[in-house]
Design a protein around this motif. Structure first.
Motif, PDB file in Angstrom:
ATOM      1  N   LEU A   8      -5.823  16.120   5.208  1.00  0.00           N
ATOM      2  CA  LEU A   8      -5.729  15.431   6.497  1.00  0.00           C
ATOM      3  C   LEU A   8      -4.279  15.223   6.941  1.00  0.00           C
ATOM      4  O   LEU A   8      -3.915  15.655   8.041  1.00  0.00           O
ATOM      5  N   PRO A   9      -3.411  14.598   6.152  1.00  0.00           N
ATOM      6  CA  PRO A   9      -2.016  14.479   6.595  1.00  0.00           C
ATOM      7  C   PRO A   9      -1.322  15.828   6.730  1.00  0.00           C
ATOM      8  O   PRO A   9      -0.374  15.965   7.503  1.00  0.00           O
ATOM      9  N   ALA A  10      -1.786  16.841   5.999  1.00  0.00           N
ATOM     10  CA  ALA A  10      -1.181  18.174   6.120  1.00  0.00           C
ATOM     11  C   ALA A  10      -1.324  18.721   7.530  1.00  0.00           C
ATOM     12  O   ALA A  10      -0.506  19.530   7.976  1.00  0.00           O
ATOM     13  N   LEU A  11      -2.332  18.267   8.272  1.00  0.00           N
ATOM     14  CA  LEU A  11      -2.544  18.741   9.632  1.00  0.00           C
ATOM     15  C   LEU A  11      -1.458  18.266  10.587  1.00  0.00           C
ATOM     16  O   LEU A  11      -1.264  18.848  11.664  1.00  0.00           O
ATOM     17  N   LYS A  12      -0.740  17.211  10.226  1.00  0.00           N
ATOM     18  CA  LYS A  12       0.319  16.708  11.095  1.00  0.00           C
ATOM     19  C   LYS A  12       1.456  17.715  11.238  1.00  0.00           C
ATOM     20  O   LYS A  12       2.260  17.623  12.163  1.00  0.00           O
ATOM     21  N   MET A  27       0.839  -1.203   0.000  1.00  0.00           N
ATOM     22  CA  MET A  27       0.000   0.000   0.000  1.00  0.00           C
ATOM     23  C   MET A  27       0.873   1.251   0.000  1.00  0.00           C
ATOM     24  O   MET A  27       0.590   2.218  -0.706  1.00  0.00           O
ATOM     25  N   ARG A  28       1.929   1.240   0.787  1.00  0.00           N
ATOM     26  CA  ARG A  28       2.839   2.391   0.830  1.00  0.00           C
ATOM     27  C   ARG A  28       3.512   2.598  -0.536  1.00  0.00           C
ATOM     28  O   ARG A  28       3.638   3.729  -1.014  1.00  0.00           O
ATOM     29  N   ASP A  29       3.937   1.498  -1.130  1.00  0.00           N
ATOM     30  CA  ASP A  29       4.684   1.581  -2.386  1.00  0.00           C
ATOM     31  C   ASP A  29       3.792   1.953  -3.565  1.00  0.00           C
ATOM     32  O   ASP A  29       4.267   2.541  -4.545  1.00  0.00           O
ATOM     33  N   GLU A  85      -0.918   6.877   7.146  1.00  0.00           N
ATOM     34  CA  GLU A  85       0.376   6.219   7.331  1.00  0.00           C
ATOM     35  C   GLU A  85       0.903   5.591   6.046  1.00  0.00           C
ATOM     36  O   GLU A  85       2.116   5.502   5.849  1.00  0.00           O
ATOM     37  N   THR A  86       0.010   5.151   5.165  1.00  0.00           N
ATOM     38  CA  THR A  86       0.446   4.517   3.919  1.00  0.00           C
ATOM     39  C   THR A  86       0.593   5.500   2.771  1.00  0.00           C
ATOM     40  O   THR A  86       1.074   5.128   1.699  1.00  0.00           O
ATOM     41  N   GLY A  87       0.191   6.750   2.969  1.00  0.00           N
ATOM     42  CA  GLY A  87       0.262   7.727   1.898  1.00  0.00           C
ATOM     43  C   GLY A  87      -0.960   7.767   1.010  1.00  0.00           C
ATOM     44  O   GLY A  87      -1.037   8.591   0.091  1.00  0.00           O
ATOM     45  N   LEU A  88      -1.940   6.911   1.264  1.00  0.00           N
ATOM     46  CA  LEU A  88      -3.158   6.919   0.460  1.00  0.00           C
ATOM     47  C   LEU A  88      -3.936   8.226   0.646  1.00  0.00           C
ATOM     48  O   LEU A  88      -4.565   8.722  -0.292  1.00  0.00           O
ATOM     49  N   PRO A 114     -13.859   5.006  12.726  1.00  0.00           N
ATOM     50  CA  PRO A 114     -13.149   5.535  11.560  1.00  0.00           C
ATOM     51  C   PRO A 114     -11.681   5.850  11.807  1.00  0.00           C
ATOM     52  O   PRO A 114     -10.882   5.839  10.870  1.00  0.00           O
ATOM     53  N   ARG A 115     -11.296   6.140  13.055  1.00  0.00           N
ATOM     54  CA  ARG A 115      -9.921   6.544  13.322  1.00  0.00           C
ATOM     55  C   ARG A 115      -8.923   5.534  12.776  1.00  0.00           C
ATOM     56  O   ARG A 115      -7.920   5.926  12.149  1.00  0.00           O
ATOM     57  N   ALA A 116      -9.151   4.243  13.010  1.00  0.00           N
ATOM     58  CA  ALA A 116      -8.194   3.226  12.575  1.00  0.00           C
ATOM     59  C   ALA A 116      -8.017   3.255  11.060  1.00  0.00           C
ATOM     60  O   ALA A 116      -6.896   3.157  10.548  1.00  0.00           O
TER      61      ALA A 116
END
Length: 499
Positions: A255-259, A207-209, A244-247, A235-237
């Motif tokens: 969403l990941p931008a908030l990190k 999934m990451r790749d 985490e996988t970049g999807l 939904p959190r999981a």
């Protein structure tokens, strides 16, 4: 069964199969009848996928999915003798639907198709065996079948062992499976949210790749998977797995931008974690709810997609509005307005319907409004505007605002909760006294036009808005007072000299 590294021994099959069969008891007569119908005509047929998995889990399954060796034309001919109606659900893909009474079944010819490297649609190829059909399924837990009418259990890829371990593993090599249909990577996240399953390491690595492979999938299919994930119990999981996988970079990059953003109150590691917590707290408030002093209040039905989207996205405007203040502080001025605009853009790109886009973006825009309430200093006018601006979203706004309190300071959290209890009580009082849910000026359009001697048009619209503002500011003042105020306002307008 095929052995694989890390395989575990499962409990004896007989009692498990007996329990699954018992769970299917309500539809067993139907399954038996269809099994005899197809096998009597020389075809194979089997219950497959989610219904089989859910039978072993003891879960209700909304679908009856069947697979067969019969061609679509042969399937349609047989189902016409069985059901009251049949329809083509995608003949090119091998699926025919049928209904008998309230029961709906979907029957699909064995498949062996895959995606071309740059195509959004699969190249359809029909298979020749049940095992060939099962290997093209997304995960081994969905690659189990029950042959009909014998109820013979078919599990060539050890899905039952995975079910016992709550594990998601692809029947074929994950690189092959995810290349054939990249949406399967999103399904992994959805099943993590729906069923609490974890993804097998080699599948997660794939999934990451291969996350960017998701870009070939249509926005509508991505939207549907994201919706199912968000409506799941946890939904959190699933969201965490997407990030985490970049999807998530392909689906919901906000969403990941908030990190990257530190919450201005330094209450959380980052705004990303805060947003997931707000989502969880909003979910916990869905359904029946009581407020001290009010008792039962209007609930938000569970699960509610609009509320959950708003909870997840309410702070996505923070990265674009971050400012470092003198002294080391961080502020995000007007992030609710920027976030509302970003929300509209993202949801439109995901092909959500207009109402959902409008409602979610409006909630994002309003989510900070309560913080001007302070210790309850708002006038009745301000409370009226709060209610009117929220409109039919008021119940959802109550939950979103309450959920947005994630401080670890128990005393502060209790104070904010009591303050919002007070606001809800004031709202309830004003709603009962003034019917704010349907607030209108005390003069309608015809009365305004008659009073001012004007025709419908922009000037009439401005006059209407002025009387609406008066209604919100002063409450009910009576038609005579409203007419006097209208005339006072009109005397200050340049157009009055032309009438």
């Amino acid at each position: 069964m095929t052995a694989y590294p890390g395989a575990v021994s499962t409990p004896p099959l007989a009692p498990l199969l007996q329990r699954a069969t018992a769970h299917l008891a309500p539809v067993m007569p139907l399954l038996t009848e269809l099994g005899e119908l197809f096998t009597g005509a020389g075809h194979e047929i089997a219950l497959v996928g989610g219904p089989v998995r859910d039978a072993f889990l003891g879960r209700e399954s909304p679908d009856i999915d069947l697979t067969t060796s019969a061609s679509p034309d042969e399937t349609e001919a047989l189902l016409k003798t069985w059901g009251s109606a049949t329809w083509d659900m995608g003949r090119a893909f091998g699926t025919i639907g049928a209904r008998r009474g309230a029961t709906v079944v979907e029957v699909t010819t064995y498949r062996a198709d895959a995606y071309e490297p740059e195509s959004r649609k699969p190249v359809v190829a029909f298979g020749t065996s049940l095992e060939e059909d099962l290997v093209r399924r997304d995960f081994a837990v969905n690659a189990m079948a029950l042959r009909l009418p014998s109820m013979e259990f078919v599990d060539p890829y050890d899905g039952l062992a995975d079910l016992a371990e709550r594990r998601l593993r692809t029947p074929s090599a994950p690189e092959v499976s995810f290349s054939d249909d990249p949406l399967r990577m999103m399904r992994a996240a959805r099943f993590a949210a729906q069923l609490g399953f974890h993804v097998e390491p080699s599948a997660e690595a794939a999934m990451r790749d291969m996350a960017d492979r998701l870009s070939i999938i249509s926005a509508e299919r991505v939207r549907d998977e994201l919706t199912k994930l968000l409506l799941a119990p946890s939904p959190r999981a699933g969201l965490a797995l997407l990030v985490e996988t970049g999807l998530a970079d392909q689906v919901l990059p906000e969403l990941p931008a908030l990190k990257l953003e530190v919450d201005e109150h330094h209450r959380h590691k980052d705004v990303y974690e805060h947003s997931l917590t707000v989502l969880e707290q909003a979910i916990a408030l869905e359904g029946p709810r009581t407020v001290p002093g009010l008792g039962a209040v209007e609930p938000v039905a569970a699960p509610d997609l609009v509320l959950r989207l708003a909870a997840l996205l309410h702070d996505i405007g923070k990265p674009a509005t971050r400012t470092f203040e003198t002294g080391g502080g961080v502020s995000f001025h007007h992030h609710e307005m920027v976030g509302a605009k970003m929300t509209r853009k993202r949801l439109r790109e995901l092909r959500f319907d207009k109402d959902t886009v409008k409602q979610v973006s409006r909630l994002v825009e309003l989510h900070l409004r309560f913080h001007g309430y302070g210790g309850g200093e708002w006038t009745d006018s301000a409370v009226r505007r709060y209610v009117t601006d929220a409109g039919p979203l008021l119940s959802r706004l109550h939950l979103l605002t309450r959920s947005d309190t994630t401080t670890r300071n128990r005393r502060k959290a209790e104070r904010l909760s009591r303050t919002y209890d007070d606001l809800e009580a004031r709202i309830a009082k004003l709603l009962a006294e003034e019917e704010l849910a349907a607030v209108r000026p005390e003069l309608d359009g015809n009365q305004i036009a008659e009073t001012l001697g004007i025709r419908p048009g922009p000037v009439l619209g401005r006059a209407y808005k002025h009387l609406l503002a008066v209604r919100l500011d002063q409450g009910v003042i009576g038609e005579d007072a409203a007419r006097a105020e209208l005339l006072r306002w009109w005397s200050e307008q340049p157009e009055s000299a032309d009438v």
